[in-house]
Design a protein around this motif. Sequence first.
Motif, PDB file in Angstrom:
ATOM      1  N   UNK A 255     -28.469 -19.206  14.215  1.00  0.00           N
ATOM      2  CA  UNK A 255     -27.035 -18.941  14.240  1.00  0.00           C
ATOM      3  C   UNK A 255     -26.299 -20.136  13.639  1.00  0.00           C
ATOM      4  N   UNK A 256     -25.052 -19.904  13.302  1.00  0.00           N
ATOM      5  CA  UNK A 256     -24.235 -20.979  12.760  1.00  0.00           C
ATOM      6  C   UNK A 256     -23.350 -20.504  11.631  1.00  0.00           C
ATOM      7  N   UNK A 257     -23.018 -21.434  10.753  1.00  0.00           N
ATOM      8  CA  UNK A 257     -22.151 -21.153   9.620  1.00  0.00           C
ATOM      9  C   UNK A 257     -22.963 -20.485   8.511  1.00  0.00           C
ATOM     10  N   UNK A 258     -22.631 -19.245   8.133  1.00  0.00           N
ATOM     11  CA  UNK A 258     -23.410 -18.563   7.087  1.00  0.00           C
ATOM     12  C   UNK A 258     -23.292 -19.220   5.717  1.00  0.00           C
ATOM     13  N   UNK A 259     -22.342 -20.156   5.581  1.00  0.00           N
ATOM     14  CA  UNK A 259     -22.206 -20.902   4.325  1.00  0.00           C
ATOM     15  C   UNK A 259     -22.698 -22.345   4.472  1.00  0.00           C
ATOM     16  N   UNK A 260     -23.459 -22.593   5.517  1.00  0.00           N
ATOM     17  CA  UNK A 260     -23.933 -23.953   5.798  1.00  0.00           C
ATOM     18  C   UNK A 260     -24.802 -24.476   4.662  1.00  0.00           C
ATOM     19  N   UNK A 261     -24.630 -25.763   4.373  1.00  0.00           N
ATOM     20  CA  UNK A 261     -25.463 -26.427   3.368  1.00  0.00           C
ATOM     21  C   UNK A 261     -26.525 -27.304   4.021  1.00  0.00           C
ATOM     22  N   UNK A 262     -26.502 -27.352   5.358  1.00  0.00           N
ATOM     23  CA  UNK A 262     -27.515 -28.104   6.088  1.00  0.00           C
ATOM     24  C   UNK A 262     -28.078 -27.216   7.195  1.00  0.00           C
ATOM     25  N   UNK A 263     -29.397 -27.211   7.338  1.00  0.00           N
ATOM     26  CA  UNK A 263     -30.071 -26.369   8.316  1.00  0.00           C
ATOM     27  C   UNK A 263     -30.949 -27.250   9.181  1.00  0.00           C
ATOM     28  N   UNK A 264     -30.903 -27.016  10.483  1.00  0.00           N
ATOM     29  CA  UNK A 264     -31.724 -27.742  11.436  1.00  0.00           C
ATOM     30  C   UNK A 264     -32.771 -26.779  11.993  1.00  0.00           C
ATOM     31  N   UNK A 265     -34.034 -27.157  11.884  1.00  0.00           N
ATOM     32  CA  UNK A 265     -35.137 -26.295  12.324  1.00  0.00           C
ATOM     33  C   UNK A 265     -35.828 -26.944  13.517  1.00  0.00           C
ATOM     34  N   UNK A 266     -35.854 -26.251  14.648  1.00  0.00           N
ATOM     35  CA  UNK A 266     -36.565 -26.720  15.821  1.00  0.00           C
ATOM     36  C   UNK A 266     -37.908 -26.043  15.965  1.00  0.00           C
ATOM     37  N   UNK A 267     -38.483 -26.166  17.143  1.00  0.00           N
ATOM     38  CA  UNK A 267     -39.816 -25.598  17.378  1.00  0.00           C
ATOM     39  C   UNK A 267     -39.744 -24.127  17.766  1.00  0.00           C
ATOM     40  N   UNK A 268     -39.155 -23.847  18.928  1.00  0.00           N
ATOM     41  CA  UNK A 268     -39.080 -22.486  19.456  1.00  0.00           C
ATOM     42  C   UNK A 268     -37.988 -22.441  20.520  1.00  0.00           C
ATOM     43  N   UNK A 269     -37.549 -21.241  20.925  1.00  0.00           N
ATOM     44  CA  UNK A 269     -36.580 -21.151  22.016  1.00  0.00           C
ATOM     45  C   UNK A 269     -37.191 -21.654  23.321  1.00  0.00           C
ATOM     46  N   UNK A 270     -36.339 -22.179  24.192  1.00  0.00           N
ATOM     47  CA  UNK A 270     -36.753 -22.529  25.537  1.00  0.00           C
ATOM     48  C   UNK A 270     -36.300 -21.478  26.527  1.00  0.00           C
ATOM     49  N   UNK A 271     -36.349 -21.813  27.798  1.00  0.00           N
ATOM     50  CA  UNK A 271     -36.010 -20.859  28.844  1.00  0.00           C
ATOM     51  C   UNK A 271     -34.572 -20.360  28.707  1.00  0.00           C
ATOM     52  N   UNK A 272     -33.615 -21.271  28.568  1.00  0.00           N
ATOM     53  CA  UNK A 272     -32.211 -20.877  28.478  1.00  0.00           C
ATOM     54  C   UNK A 272     -31.915 -20.143  27.177  1.00  0.00           C
ATOM     55  N   UNK A 273     -32.552 -20.565  26.105  1.00  0.00           N
ATOM     56  CA  UNK A 273     -32.357 -19.888  24.815  1.00  0.00           C
ATOM     57  C   UNK A 273     -32.843 -18.450  24.896  1.00  0.00           C
ATOM     58  N   UNK A 274     -33.974 -18.248  25.565  1.00  0.00           N
ATOM     59  CA  UNK A 274     -34.532 -16.910  25.716  1.00  0.00           C
ATOM     60  C   UNK A 274     -33.602 -16.020  26.544  1.00  0.00           C
ATOM     61  N   UNK A 275     -32.983 -16.579  27.554  1.00  0.00           N
ATOM     62  CA  UNK A 275     -32.098 -15.798  28.413  1.00  0.00           C
ATOM     63  C   UNK A 275     -30.761 -15.505  27.746  1.00  0.00           C
ATOM     64  N   UNK A 276     -30.234 -16.488  26.998  1.00  0.00           N
ATOM     65  CA  UNK A 276     -28.913 -16.331  26.387  1.00  0.00           C
ATOM     66  C   UNK A 276     -28.958 -15.750  24.979  1.00  0.00           C
ATOM     67  N   UNK A 277     -30.132 -15.747  24.364  1.00  0.00           N
ATOM     68  CA  UNK A 277     -30.249 -15.200  23.015  1.00  0.00           C
ATOM     69  C   UNK A 277     -29.683 -16.097  21.931  1.00  0.00           C
TER      70      UNK A 277
END
Length: 421
Positions: A255-277
Amino acid sequence: MTRETVTLSTTSDFSGWRAWARKLLHDRVPADSIQWIIKAPPSLYAPSAMRDLPTAPSTTSLPRALAALFPAVFVSEAPDRLHLLYLTLETLRDGMPLPDELTQRLQGLARESREKALDLRCQMPDARNPECQVIRTSHTAALIDSQAEALSNLRPAPWIVISPERTLYWDGRHPHFGPGFTGDDLPSSGLVESARSLATAGSSNAWWNGIAPVPLHPAPEDIASSPALASLRAGAIDCRMCELCGPATRTVSGEGNPKARIIFVGEQPGDQEDLQGRPFVGPAGQLFDRALRDAGGHRADAWITNAVKHFKFTLKGSRRIHQKPDVSDVAACAPWLAAERRVLAPGVTVMLGVTAASAVLGRPVTVSRERSRHIPLEDGSIGLVTVHPSYLLRLPDEESKTREYTKFVTDLRMAISALAG
């Protein structure tokens, strides 16, 4: 010819159709003598609405490929769809090969339904806005009903879908169904309240269990040709390319700015990410947001995603304990990450941790060796490797946390500077 009339309660009554089809097939009633009609009882939307369905042993074995088509054909707009589905079962029961024209018709109707399901999903706003969202559509009640679960996975926060045939309200926990309206019948100022009341009047519809979902099950080639971030997000909800989709609550897309020129890549969702989507909303995400601000950046200007889109965990009592994704998990999700980067075409990709770095660079990575330097990527953009913010949370003492946090902020500032340059 004697005709058998079968009445279904709604256009979404898949379980009703299936029960009657099994009974009629058992009694060897031919397809051409069956009249399928939809006639809703007056109490359809009442909590007590029930129906008596026939029972009969199965006489037909449905191949898996055809079974995947049936729900999508059922919610299509074709007037003869119920006849076509029964005719298919009748042909299989008698041991006859399906005519090519019948197979092609089923495939075509299923394809049209899936395209419309994707269109409906693409209208769903992401989870960042906590206000109840209203989605207006002209899709049929059957199609809307079939997408209720998928839409709730796309946006766990409350929303309402309004169409001429159906009002569907998701309260954050349960779906509620009601008759449709155009919205012209009500004052615009009371649209949300009126739609919510219309749907919650039937808050425990008995026929919900009979609604057939229309999954998209995207293939790698579909992902690679996806034209937009919205279609990627809408299609990812039905991803079945690895086993993580089973235990996880939902797919967590970027998620974020669809015109973003910088992207941050993490590993995977955690517990809260999984619950909140949403990605990076738990403790590590909050630390990331603070570090990004300290580096002179802002989350609203970036795109935030993960190398793996489902939460991998092991249960310890009632707690879900994070598990590092395997190489196979990363490989299965690679088409999604590649498509995000293709659509966004960022100038800088920041890889947060070893899993993200290996996924983007396509090779084994040691963070300490590759950290804090510009890495030319194949598309001509710049990559930068740093630690994952969860690493900072695991440090044992405040002195280490302060020192490593400063280094992390410096890495983020370097990435922002590279974008500006």
